[in-house]
Motif scaffolding. Sequence first.
Motif, PDB file in Angstrom:
ATOM      1  N   ARG A  85       0.721  -1.214  -0.087  1.00 26.77           N
ATOM      2  CA  ARG A  85      -0.022  -0.310  -0.250  1.00 26.77           C
ATOM      3  C   ARG A  85       1.183   1.261   0.123  1.00 26.77           C
ATOM      4  O   ARG A  85       0.530   2.604  -0.795  1.00 26.77           O
ATOM      5  CB  ARG A  85      -1.262   0.077   1.060  1.00 26.77           C
ATOM      6  CG  ARG A  85      -1.734  -0.696   1.179  1.00 26.77           C
ATOM      7  CD  ARG A  85      -2.795  -1.098   0.476  1.00 26.77           C
ATOM      8  NE  ARG A  85      -3.682  -1.880  -0.021  1.00 26.77           N
ATOM      9  CZ  ARG A  85      -3.594  -2.958  -0.448  1.00 26.77           C
ATOM     10  NH1 ARG A  85      -2.629  -3.380  -1.832  1.00 26.77           N
ATOM     11  NH2 ARG A  85      -4.681  -3.901  -0.403  1.00 26.77           N
ATOM     12  N   ASN A  86       1.737   1.435   1.059  1.00 30.52           N
ATOM     13  CA  ASN A  86       2.888   1.908   0.521  1.00 30.52           C
ATOM     14  C   ASN A  86       4.360   1.902   0.244  1.00 30.52           C
ATOM     15  O   ASN A  86       5.228   1.111   0.594  1.00 30.52           O
ATOM     16  CB  ASN A  86       3.249   2.956   2.381  1.00 30.52           C
ATOM     17  CG  ASN A  86       1.100   3.590   2.854  1.00 30.52           C
ATOM     18  OD1 ASN A  86       1.408   4.431   2.253  1.00 30.52           O
ATOM     19  ND2 ASN A  86       1.424   2.903   4.040  1.00 30.52           N
ATOM     20  N   VAL A  87       4.505   2.445  -0.964  1.00 36.57           N
ATOM     21  CA  VAL A  87       5.671   2.331  -1.490  1.00 36.57           C
ATOM     22  C   VAL A  87       6.765   3.104  -1.972  1.00 36.57           C
ATOM     23  O   VAL A  87       6.029   5.033  -1.801  1.00 36.57           O
ATOM     24  CB  VAL A  87       5.483   1.744  -3.454  1.00 36.57           C
ATOM     25  CG1 VAL A  87       6.442   1.454  -4.204  1.00 36.57           C
ATOM     26  CG2 VAL A  87       4.708   0.222  -2.852  1.00 36.57           C
ATOM     27  N   ALA A  88       7.644   3.477  -1.913  1.00 36.87           N
ATOM     28  CA  ALA A  88       8.793   4.358  -1.846  1.00 36.87           C
ATOM     29  C   ALA A  88       9.567   3.781  -3.663  1.00 36.87           C
ATOM     30  O   ALA A  88       9.480   2.972  -3.859  1.00 36.87           O
ATOM     31  CB  ALA A  88      10.051   4.077  -1.431  1.00 36.87           C
ATOM     32  N   THR A  89      10.081   5.059  -4.479  1.00 37.50           N
ATOM     33  CA  THR A  89      10.298   4.606  -5.351  1.00 37.50           C
ATOM     34  C   THR A  89      11.688   5.547  -5.600  1.00 37.50           C
ATOM     35  O   THR A  89      12.501   6.198  -4.843  1.00 37.50           O
ATOM     36  CB  THR A  89       9.827   5.509  -6.389  1.00 37.50           C
ATOM     37  OG1 THR A  89       9.930   6.951  -6.647  1.00 37.50           O
ATOM     38  CG2 THR A  89       8.460   4.990  -6.602  1.00 37.50           C
ATOM     39  N   THR A  98      -1.285   4.256  -7.881  1.00 34.99           N
ATOM     40  CA  THR A  98      -2.562   4.661  -7.380  1.00 34.99           C
ATOM     41  C   THR A  98      -3.820   5.285  -7.772  1.00 34.99           C
ATOM     42  O   THR A  98      -4.472   5.270  -7.156  1.00 34.99           O
ATOM     43  CB  THR A  98      -2.712   7.378  -7.216  1.00 34.99           C
ATOM     44  OG1 THR A  98      -1.750   7.045  -8.288  1.00 34.99           O
ATOM     45  CG2 THR A  98      -0.684   7.484  -6.852  1.00 34.99           C
ATOM     46  N   LYS A  99      -3.526   4.939  -9.436  1.00 32.27           N
ATOM     47  CA  LYS A  99      -5.012   3.584  -9.901  1.00 32.27           C
ATOM     48  C   LYS A  99      -5.631   3.685  -9.252  1.00 32.27           C
ATOM     49  O   LYS A  99      -6.750   2.934  -8.780  1.00 32.27           O
ATOM     50  CB  LYS A  99      -4.714   4.155 -11.178  1.00 32.27           C
ATOM     51  CG  LYS A  99      -5.848   3.964 -12.006  1.00 32.27           C
ATOM     52  CD  LYS A  99      -5.862   3.288 -13.452  1.00 32.27           C
ATOM     53  CE  LYS A  99      -7.815   3.290 -14.228  1.00 32.27           C
ATOM     54  NZ  LYS A  99      -6.694   2.508 -14.868  1.00 32.27           N
ATOM     55  N   ALA A 100      -4.275   2.273  -8.754  1.00 30.90           N
ATOM     56  CA  ALA A 100      -5.053   0.747  -7.798  1.00 30.90           C
ATOM     57  C   ALA A 100      -5.211   1.310  -6.377  1.00 30.90           C
ATOM     58  O   ALA A 100      -6.094  -0.071  -5.794  1.00 30.90           O
ATOM     59  CB  ALA A 100      -3.892  -0.178  -8.301  1.00 30.90           C
ATOM     60  N   GLY A 101      -4.920   2.303  -5.914  1.00 32.27           N
ATOM     61  CA  GLY A 101      -5.085   2.442  -4.277  1.00 32.27           C
ATOM     62  C   GLY A 101      -3.938   3.162  -3.586  1.00 32.27           C
ATOM     63  O   GLY A 101      -4.516   2.684  -2.400  1.00 32.27           O
ATOM     64  N   GLY A 102      -2.770   2.415  -3.911  1.00 31.82           N
ATOM     65  CA  GLY A 102      -1.299   2.486  -3.202  1.00 31.82           C
ATOM     66  C   GLY A 102      -1.950   4.289  -3.340  1.00 31.82           C
ATOM     67  O   GLY A 102      -1.552   5.037  -3.762  1.00 31.82           O
ATOM     68  N   LYS A 103      -0.616   4.353  -2.551  1.00 33.96           N
ATOM     69  CA  LYS A 103       0.117   5.460  -2.025  1.00 33.96           C
ATOM     70  C   LYS A 103       1.757   5.015  -1.883  1.00 33.96           C
ATOM     71  O   LYS A 103       2.009   4.569  -1.363  1.00 33.96           O
ATOM     72  CB  LYS A 103       0.387   6.263  -0.801  1.00 33.96           C
ATOM     73  CG  LYS A 103       0.645   7.388  -0.412  1.00 33.96           C
ATOM     74  CD  LYS A 103      -0.306   7.952   1.184  1.00 33.96           C
ATOM     75  CE  LYS A 103       0.204   9.168   1.158  1.00 33.96           C
ATOM     76  NZ  LYS A 103       0.262   9.744   2.464  1.00 33.96           N
TER      77      LYS A 103
END
Length: 420
Positions: free
Chosen positions: A194-198, A218-223
């Motif tokens: 759900r919470n991802v760093a790039t 983000t479209k899928a619901g993640g941040k």
Amino acid sequence: MQVKNRATGTRVQRGAIREARMSDLVTPLLDRRKLVTGAVGLAAASALPRPALAQGAPLKVGFMLPYSGTYAKLGQFIDAGFRLYVDQKGGKLGGRAVTYVQLDDESKPENGTDNMNRLVSRDKVDVVVGTVHSGVAMAMVKVARDTNSLLIIPNAGANDATGPLCAPNIFRTSFSNWQPNFPMGKVMYDAGHRNVATITRRYAAGAEQMGGFKEGFTKAGGKVVEELTLPFPEVEFQALITRIATLKPDAVHCFFAGGGAVKFVKDYAAAGLAKSIPLYGSGFLTDGTLEAQGAAAEGIKTTLHYADDLDNPANKAFLAAFKAKVGQEGDIYAVQGFDSAALLDVGLTAAGGDVAARPKLISAMEGAKLDSPRGPLSFNRAHNPIQNVYLREVKNGRNAYVAVAQANVDDPARGCKLSA
Ligand code: BEZ
């Protein structure tokens, strides 16, 4: 000036036109050919007459690729893949014998305009095939548009090349930076993250690849909780890896390729994060790099328009032929080079071998449906590939197919004014 080539330890001359010796080239897969490196003023260059089709002159292909630096292996494999296709056609495309000019662009955007002008105006090549680095490609696209030169982009994903700067004379056989990353958003969300760093390099391709991922995630619901970057082609990852350890995101998505990808994967594993904060990437992270990454890469999941073990006859034949000719395993870069030649072959065949017969050439290339090692390959109105994007996992040193992450992915071609 001479510089050390990191891939082989050999030294390559820069800043002058020269005849390359076999031993100078960065891998043994290249024959003795003309290699030009660096930017040289056009004023110093002598103009060569354009060969006439009527005289049976060979088709002159100009490779503008990185043969040195962090993307050297990528350039070499594109070159080798292109030549493999031509060899399989008896040394011809569209019935015409082929000759090559090589130019080492060194992945330096600041030299891109001069280098492209040199191939087009001095060497008078019939078609330019290049390049790997998005920043260099943008310079090439601008010259191609100004001079109406035929350009086939065999890697660089710069979205604008098949977006606002799309043109009838510009084709891409690889991907847009958006393309292999957007599908990863849903893949990672579905895996429970759900919470991802790039993390990536601070240049066009890095920003666009992470942008494609962020759109899908983000479209899928993640941040996306933090977007980490470092300059191109720096490889000092430690401070950013420490930051990831502090942030503790559910997972990390990244874009690195070539030499930088090798070091990043090893550094990430050495920091002990691979198990607690899984590392994902666009497939460039593990394509053409697995031998050097070794055990550090095992288990990494990526999305790309290719997987080593794609079970189709074209891929099996391609991998066997590449291994037989080059002595190394083929990868996505070799596939993209191979498909660049295949696309040009379609166009030239329709045009009777005459690059000047532009309407026939372009319309045939636009309608091409290639049986690529990557699976079915066609082109959208902006001349960007429509292709499957696969989820892969590194298993026993190979990018093994897991699933189709998204079928027939078509870049939105935002800003392109060409009609279908
Ligand atoms: C790019 O700069 O567009 C790029 C470079 C290496 C791999 C993929 C994309």
